[in-house]
Design a protein around this motif. Structure first.
Motif, PDB file in Angstrom:
ATOM      1  N   GLU A  37      35.526  26.786   9.133  1.00 32.80           N
ATOM      2  CA  GLU A  37      36.688  27.672   9.108  1.00 32.80           C
ATOM      3  C   GLU A  37      36.261  29.129   9.319  1.00 32.80           C
ATOM      4  N   ALA A  38      35.139  29.509   8.715  1.00 30.67           N
ATOM      5  CA  ALA A  38      34.653  30.876   8.871  1.00 30.67           C
ATOM      6  C   ALA A  38      34.306  31.170  10.331  1.00 30.67           C
ATOM      7  N   ILE A  39      33.648  30.243  10.992  1.00 29.59           N
ATOM      8  CA  ILE A  39      33.279  30.430  12.395  1.00 29.59           C
ATOM      9  C   ILE A  39      34.520  30.528  13.270  1.00 29.59           C
ATOM     10  N   ALA A  40      35.509  29.710  12.977  1.00 30.27           N
ATOM     11  CA  ALA A  40      36.741  29.737  13.772  1.00 30.27           C
ATOM     12  C   ALA A  40      37.414  31.113  13.713  1.00 30.27           C
ATOM     13  N   HIS A  41      37.298  31.787  12.586  1.00 29.24           N
ATOM     14  CA  HIS A  41      37.937  33.107  12.429  1.00 29.24           C
ATOM     15  C   HIS A  41      37.040  34.263  12.865  1.00 29.24           C
ATOM     16  N   MET A  42      35.729  34.108  12.717  1.00 29.07           N
ATOM     17  CA  MET A  42      34.835  35.254  12.864  1.00 29.07           C
ATOM     18  C   MET A  42      34.055  35.300  14.175  1.00 29.07           C
ATOM     19  N   VAL A  43      33.911  34.175  14.858  1.00 31.38           N
ATOM     20  CA  VAL A  43      33.099  34.136  16.076  1.00 31.38           C
ATOM     21  C   VAL A  43      34.000  33.842  17.271  1.00 31.38           C
ATOM     22  N   HIS A  44      33.956  34.706  18.267  1.00 34.80           N
ATOM     23  CA  HIS A  44      34.836  34.581  19.428  1.00 34.80           C
ATOM     24  C   HIS A  44      34.000  34.696  20.704  1.00 34.80           C
ATOM     25  N   VAL A  45      34.049  33.674  21.525  1.00 29.95           N
ATOM     26  CA  VAL A  45      33.294  33.678  22.772  1.00 29.95           C
ATOM     27  C   VAL A  45      33.911  34.704  23.721  1.00 29.95           C
ATOM     28  N   ALA A  46      33.084  35.637  24.172  1.00 29.24           N
ATOM     29  CA  ALA A  46      33.558  36.698  25.077  1.00 29.24           C
ATOM     30  C   ALA A  46      33.258  36.372  26.534  1.00 29.24           C
ATOM     31  N   ASP A  47      32.100  35.740  26.787  1.00 31.68           N
ATOM     32  CA  ASP A  47      31.686  35.450  28.167  1.00 31.68           C
ATOM     33  C   ASP A  47      31.011  34.093  28.228  1.00 31.68           C
ATOM     34  N   VAL A  48      31.283  33.364  29.301  1.00 33.66           N
ATOM     35  CA  VAL A  48      30.634  32.082  29.539  1.00 33.66           C
ATOM     36  C   VAL A  48      29.940  32.139  30.897  1.00 33.66           C
ATOM     37  N   PHE A  49      28.638  31.856  30.907  1.00 33.48           N
ATOM     38  CA  PHE A  49      27.855  31.839  32.136  1.00 33.48           C
ATOM     39  C   PHE A  49      27.574  30.376  32.479  1.00 33.48           C
ATOM     40  N   LYS A  50      28.194  29.914  33.551  1.00 37.70           N
ATOM     41  CA  LYS A  50      28.056  28.519  33.944  1.00 37.70           C
ATOM     42  C   LYS A  50      26.882  28.353  34.907  1.00 37.70           C
TER      43      LYS A  50
END
Length: 523
Positions: free
Chosen positions: A469-482
């Motif tokens: 739950e903490a990760i869901a609220h506090m960590v947000h992916v900004a960029d994805v390098f494929k």
């Protein structure tokens, strides 16, 4: 008002090798305030290879950073529910019976060596030889600061009542309590990483760093209250007295958590001075034979890790030694020279037109004879090829390290999260994705370490039920390098056909070089 706005804040200190930070962290992973103090002198060297610092240096820096934040955000202090601190690893102090320092701090960068005067019992030497780690155990013994102090400062060692890590000492200065998190016990100390306790005298490897039991501090789980902020620290730092200091873990462990790596299908890569790749596993799995998996910040997990000791230090070294033109241009343009170099190497193809680099500028414990290698030079290569080869070489070695750990853990990783200063570079992240062949993800902040440390406190305060739950609220992916298919195929051909063969072929040469140069030093 958003429900999250009504939740408490966490005041976090992050003590690094180059700087110290103080942050007010919100439950959504953003920062209400942030202040960084860069060190004028990160360490001093009284002899070549030594790295020391004054006992109160880091304490003074966190007090300075705390004063700035607490004065600037005085209105928010009433909302702070807890304090955390995370620091560099394997950095030690000797304290007397009154918990006063007996000598200066010795940093993880320090390369002093103890004498290896046949210290192991015969039966242990035989076990180490049969296990194929005879050379590794000697290296670990020599690198252990406690052994050097015993040999070179025996009177000081006799006066040492407590042999502690840096976070232990800072915890004492902040709370008056000499205790620390189990997830902070990472270094050349007699710690049983699997069971998260101090090693018994009967342990096979206690002899590598034989610190007496009475000199070791009390240990607690991450999330426990270590103590409360004292009036003395409050006066020095501005942090309100009485706030609980929550046990967290090491900087790398907090960074891995702050990157959301708590599942076995994810890996955390830190592009720092030392580049590392870590996993998060429920089972204790040694990343390499005879090398421990570290206790993760979540108390039910372990972090197997492999390091490249000179990681992204190589980038700084290159800019200093070979990037004069880019440094001049960057001064005119008002940007960092690395930004210009990143832009220029985008024009070069994967594989640097045949230039291959193995980033062993500092030997590792498992491969103590290793040296850095650059092969494939041709007349058309420039310093830009060299720069890109450094980045590709670090990516190859991290990939190699992850392959080793995945095989030992019987797990497969399908996504990588990156942090550290090097993660700011798009080209570094893209090359990493192309080498690994899986998505590389960059989160909303480069301060993942502080996010992870604050996350522990939010759980303790009851803001979140668990780490998911903490990760869901506090960590947000900004960029994805494929990963790009063609580039990945090229890199894999280079990896299997060339990179993996370099060390094995050159290792006898390295040994010969060491033997010759050492003999000449003696003569």
């Amino acid at each position: 008002m958003n429900a999250m706005d009504e939740q408490p804040l966490v005041l976090t200190f992050d003590v690094g090798t180059q700087s110290a930070r103080c942050l007010l962290v919100r439950p959504d992973g953003s920062f209400a305030d942030f202040h960084q103090i860069k060190y004028d002198e990160p360490y001093y060297s009284r002899r070549p290879g030594w790295a020391e610092q004054r006992p109160d240096f880091y304490y003074d820096r966190i007090c300075e950073a705390g004063r700035v934040v607490c004065e600037r955000s005085a209105a928010l202090l009433k909302d702070v529910g807890a304090v955390t601190i995370t620091t560099i690893r394997d950095t030690v102090l000797c304290l007397d019976e009154n918990n006063e320092p007996l000598r200066d701090i010795i940093l993880w960068l320090d390369k002093r060596q103890a004498d290896f005067d046949d210290p192991f019992p015969a039966w242990k030497k035989l076990v180490f030889k049969i296990a194929g780690v005879e050379e590794t155990t000697e290296i670990m013994y020599r690198a252990s600061v406690c052994n050097w102090i015993k040999q070179n400062q025996p009177e000081l060692w006799q006066k040492t009542a407590h042999y502690v890590m840096l976070p232990t000492y800072l915890t004492y200065r902040m709370t008056g309590v000499l205790a620390d998190a189990k997830a902070n016990m990472i270094g050349h100390i007699p710690f049983d990483y699997k069971h998260r306790v101090w090693k018994k005298d009967s342990s096979l490897t206690k002899c590598l760093f034989d610190v007496e039991q009475e000199k070791l501090c009390r240990l607690v789980d991450s999330g426990e209250v270590l103590g409360k902020i004292t009036g003395a620290f409050s006066k020095a730092s501005g942090v309100p007295a009485g706030l609980p200091l929550i046990a967290t873990g090491s900087d790398k462990g907090c960074e891995t958590l702050g990157l959301s790596v708590t599942k076995s299908n994810r890996a955390a890569i830190s592009f720092g001075t030392t580049a590392t790749v870590q996993l998060a596993l429920e089972d204790y799995v040694e990343p390499q034979p005879f090398m421990p998996a570290y206790p993760a910040v979540p108390n039910n997990l372990y972090n197997p890790e492999i390091e490249i000791y000179r990681g992204f230090w190589l980038v700084s070294w290159f800019v200093k030694e070979f990037g004069a033109a880019e440094r001049e241009e960057a001064t005119v343009l008002g940007c960092a020279p690395e930004q210009l170099l990143d832009k220029y190497i985008e024009r070069l193809p994967p594989g640097c037109e045949g230039l291959l680099l193995q980033p062993y500028w500092t030997p590792g414990i498992v491969n103590p004879t290793s040296r850095g290698a650059v092969i494939g030079f041709a007349d058309y290569h420039t310093h830009l090829h060299f720069y890109r080869a450094i980045i590709e070489g670090i990516a190859f070695e991290l990939y190699h390290s992850l392959e080793i750990m995945q095989k030992r853990a019987k797990r497969r990783v399908d996504e990588v999260f990156v942090g550290g200063g090097g993660a700011r570079s798009d080209i570094v992240c893209q090359i990493t994705a192309d080498v690994f062949g899986i998505p590389v993800k960059r989160i909303q902040t480069h301060e993942a370490c502080s996010v992870g440390a604050a996350m522990v406190a939010f759980l303790t305060l009851g803001v979140f039920r668990d780490y998911d739950e903490a990760i869901a609220h506090m960590v947000h992916v900004a960029d994805v390098f494929k990963p790009r298919k063609t580039e990945h195929e090229t890199y894999m051909d280079l990896y299997s056909g060339a990179y993996c063969k370099v060390f094995r072929r050159l290792e006898p040469v390295y040994r010969r070089i060491i033997k010759i140069t050492k003999r000449r030093d003696i003569e």
